[in-house]
Design a protein around this motif. Structure first.
Motif, PDB file in Angstrom:
ATOM      1  N   ALA A 114       0.829  -1.210   0.000  1.00 60.43           N
ATOM      2  CA  ALA A 114       0.000   0.000   0.000  1.00 60.43           C
ATOM      3  C   ALA A 114       0.860   1.255   0.000  1.00 60.43           C
ATOM      4  O   ALA A 114       0.445   2.303  -0.516  1.00 60.43           O
ATOM      5  CB  ALA A 114      -0.930   0.005   1.208  1.00 60.43           C
ATOM      6  N   TYR A 115       2.084   1.160   0.538  1.00 61.13           N
ATOM      7  CA  TYR A 115       2.957   2.327   0.601  1.00 61.13           C
ATOM      8  C   TYR A 115       3.636   2.613  -0.728  1.00 61.13           C
ATOM      9  O   TYR A 115       4.327   3.626  -0.866  1.00 61.13           O
ATOM     10  CB  TYR A 115       4.016   2.123   1.683  1.00 61.13           C
ATOM     11  N   LEU A 122      -5.078   6.214  -3.614  1.00 59.11           N
ATOM     12  CA  LEU A 122      -5.922   5.400  -2.748  1.00 59.11           C
ATOM     13  C   LEU A 122      -7.176   6.155  -2.340  1.00 59.11           C
ATOM     14  O   LEU A 122      -8.237   5.547  -2.138  1.00 59.11           O
ATOM     15  CB  LEU A 122      -5.145   4.986  -1.493  1.00 59.11           C
ATOM     16  N   ALA A 123      -7.078   7.474  -2.212  1.00 52.54           N
ATOM     17  CA  ALA A 123      -8.215   8.262  -1.736  1.00 52.54           C
ATOM     18  C   ALA A 123      -9.362   8.271  -2.737  1.00 52.54           C
ATOM     19  O   ALA A 123     -10.535   8.242  -2.346  1.00 52.54           O
ATOM     20  CB  ALA A 123      -7.769   9.693  -1.438  1.00 52.54           C
ATOM     21  N   ILE A 124      -9.041   8.288  -4.025  1.00 49.85           N
ATOM     22  CA  ILE A 124     -10.099   8.377  -5.037  1.00 49.85           C
ATOM     23  C   ILE A 124     -10.974   7.124  -5.060  1.00 49.85           C
ATOM     24  O   ILE A 124     -12.206   7.218  -4.986  1.00 49.85           O
ATOM     25  CB  ILE A 124      -9.483   8.665  -6.418  1.00 49.85           C
ATOM     26  N   PRO A 125     -10.408   5.902  -5.151  1.00 45.39           N
ATOM     27  CA  PRO A 125     -11.282   4.720  -5.081  1.00 45.39           C
ATOM     28  C   PRO A 125     -11.960   4.557  -3.721  1.00 45.39           C
ATOM     29  O   PRO A 125     -13.096   4.076  -3.653  1.00 45.39           O
ATOM     30  CB  PRO A 125     -10.332   3.548  -5.367  1.00 45.39           C
ATOM     31  N   ALA A 145      -9.817   5.211   6.167  1.00 50.71           N
ATOM     32  CA  ALA A 145      -8.802   5.490   5.150  1.00 50.71           C
ATOM     33  C   ALA A 145      -7.409   5.546   5.779  1.00 50.71           C
ATOM     34  O   ALA A 145      -6.440   5.015   5.220  1.00 50.71           O
ATOM     35  CB  ALA A 145      -9.122   6.808   4.445  1.00 50.71           C
ATOM     36  N   HIS A 146      -7.294   6.175   6.928  1.00 49.44           N
ATOM     37  CA  HIS A 146      -5.995   6.223   7.600  1.00 49.44           C
ATOM     38  C   HIS A 146      -5.543   4.831   8.027  1.00 49.44           C
ATOM     39  O   HIS A 146      -4.339   4.523   8.001  1.00 49.44           O
ATOM     40  CB  HIS A 146      -6.076   7.134   8.829  1.00 49.44           C
ATOM     41  N   CYS A 147      -6.483   3.998   8.420  1.00 46.04           N
ATOM     42  CA  CYS A 147      -6.124   2.639   8.857  1.00 46.04           C
ATOM     43  C   CYS A 147      -5.575   1.795   7.720  1.00 46.04           C
ATOM     44  O   CYS A 147      -4.832   0.840   7.965  1.00 46.04           O
ATOM     45  CB  CYS A 147      -7.340   1.953   9.476  1.00 46.04           C
ATOM     46  N   TYR A 211      -3.453  15.269   5.110  1.00 43.37           N
ATOM     47  CA  TYR A 211      -4.225  16.273   4.388  1.00 43.37           C
ATOM     48  C   TYR A 211      -5.023  15.665   3.235  1.00 43.37           C
ATOM     49  O   TYR A 211      -6.182  16.018   3.016  1.00 43.37           O
ATOM     50  CB  TYR A 211      -3.297  17.353   3.841  1.00 43.37           C
ATOM     51  N   VAL A 212      -4.413  14.729   2.511  1.00 41.77           N
ATOM     52  CA  VAL A 212      -5.010  14.224   1.275  1.00 41.77           C
ATOM     53  C   VAL A 212      -6.326  13.507   1.538  1.00 41.77           C
ATOM     54  O   VAL A 212      -7.364  13.825   0.938  1.00 41.77           O
ATOM     55  CB  VAL A 212      -4.016  13.292   0.542  1.00 41.77           C
ATOM     56  N   PHE A 213      -6.320  12.505   2.431  1.00 39.38           N
ATOM     57  CA  PHE A 213      -7.536  11.748   2.689  1.00 39.38           C
ATOM     58  C   PHE A 213      -8.643  12.647   3.232  1.00 39.38           C
ATOM     59  O   PHE A 213      -9.801  12.549   2.823  1.00 39.38           O
ATOM     60  CB  PHE A 213      -7.263  10.619   3.680  1.00 39.38           C
ATOM     61  N   SER A 214      -8.292  13.517   4.170  1.00 37.93           N
ATOM     62  CA  SER A 214      -9.303  14.398   4.755  1.00 37.93           C
ATOM     63  C   SER A 214      -9.865  15.365   3.720  1.00 37.93           C
ATOM     64  O   SER A 214     -11.059  15.671   3.722  1.00 37.93           O
ATOM     65  CB  SER A 214      -8.693  15.183   5.924  1.00 37.93           C
TER      66      SER A 214
END
Length: 277
Positions: A114-115, A122-125, A145-147, A211-214
């Motif tokens: 994942a890294y 990852l945020a878009i899907p 999402a963070h998990c 920042y990205v996921f939020s």
């Protein structure tokens, strides 16, 4: 002997310069948050000429923005991520080191894939999945999402701790009358405290500074976290640099406090994980 002293002196000087280079942006951020507004746009000085003892930037930030709400949102998300990450990581890492599972090395290694991808990919899907589940624009979606990033790292780090821990300790505890669960809670967990604290710190940092996921998963002002809320202060034509520096300082404050009390365990956990993993 003389050459060794010179090398040691050069190492100390290089470490000091690197420390100053790393600390200077933090110093400038804190100093700027205490400067009067007129000094922020004047010729910069290393040491502030005057200090705003009325803390105007901090007062404006707390009174005129949603910073307190965003702070509470970030605390809820970060603590939830830490708790979920520790619960799942400890269980998975312990199971793969104590039970025979086919291909467990491949499973552990693949969790770090994942890294390889930027968070935005990852945020878009994830946004599409959460929207279908009716969880879009909710803090629980940010937590999950963070998990997706914190759990693989937690499993990888704790796997090294549990793998290097002798099973004889648990067997001795079970011979004395403990169940496997009792041996785990009384023997394994206390000895793994540095690794568990390290995973908790990494999980908190990942969530607290994200920042990205939020930004992608949350739209409403009521659910914004600190990084997204602070970025919204920077307008297109108006930059409130005093409030920005004050907000950034308040974001960093919990991290300073955390490392002040937990740095000893954090360093021990990183060192042990590097040797055992």
């Amino acid at each position: 002997m003389e050459r060794s002293l010179h090398l040691r002196a050069l190492t100390l000087v290089a470490a000091a310069l690197l420390g100053l280079w790393s600390f200077f942006p933090i110093y400038w951020m804190i100093a700027s948050s205490f400067r009067p507004e007129r000094d922020l746009f004047a010729e910069p000085t290393l040491i502030p000429k005057t200090i705003d003892w009325k803390f105007g930037s901090y007062r404006n930030l707390l009174e005129l923005t949603d910073y307190p709400v965003q702070f509470a949102n970030s605390v809820q998300v970060a603590l939830a991520v830490v708790v979920i990450t520790l619960l799942i990581s400890v269980v998975i890492a312990y199971v793969v080191t104590r039970y025979r599972i086919p291909g467990k090395t491949v499973i552990i290694g693949s969790m770090l894939y994942a890294y390889m991808f930027p968070p935005l990919l990852l945020a878009i899907p994830l946004l599409s999945i959460f929207a279908r589940l009716g969880m879009a624009d909710h803090l629980i979606s940010v937590v999950l999402a963070h998990c997706t990033l914190s759990i693989p790292l937690g499993v990888w780090m704790l796997w090294g701790f549990f793998k290097a821990m002798p099973f004889d300790l648990e067997e001795a505890a079970m011979v004395d009358g403990c169940s496997r669960a009792g041996a785990f809670f009384r023997m394994v967990l206390p000895l793994s405290a540095p690794g568990i604290i390290t995973v908790a710190i990494f999980s908190f940092l990942l969530s607290w500074t994200d920042y990205v996921f939020s930004f992608v998963l949350v739209n409403s002002d009521a659910n914004k976290t600190l990084p997204v809320g602070l970025a919204s202060i920077l307008g297109t034509f108006d930059a409130r640099w005093g409030e920005l520096m004050a907000g950034a300082t308040l974001i960093a404050l919990p991290l300073f406090v955390m490392f002040m009390f937990l740095s000893r365990y954090f360093i021990k956990g990183l060192a042990a994980g590097a040797m055992k993993g």
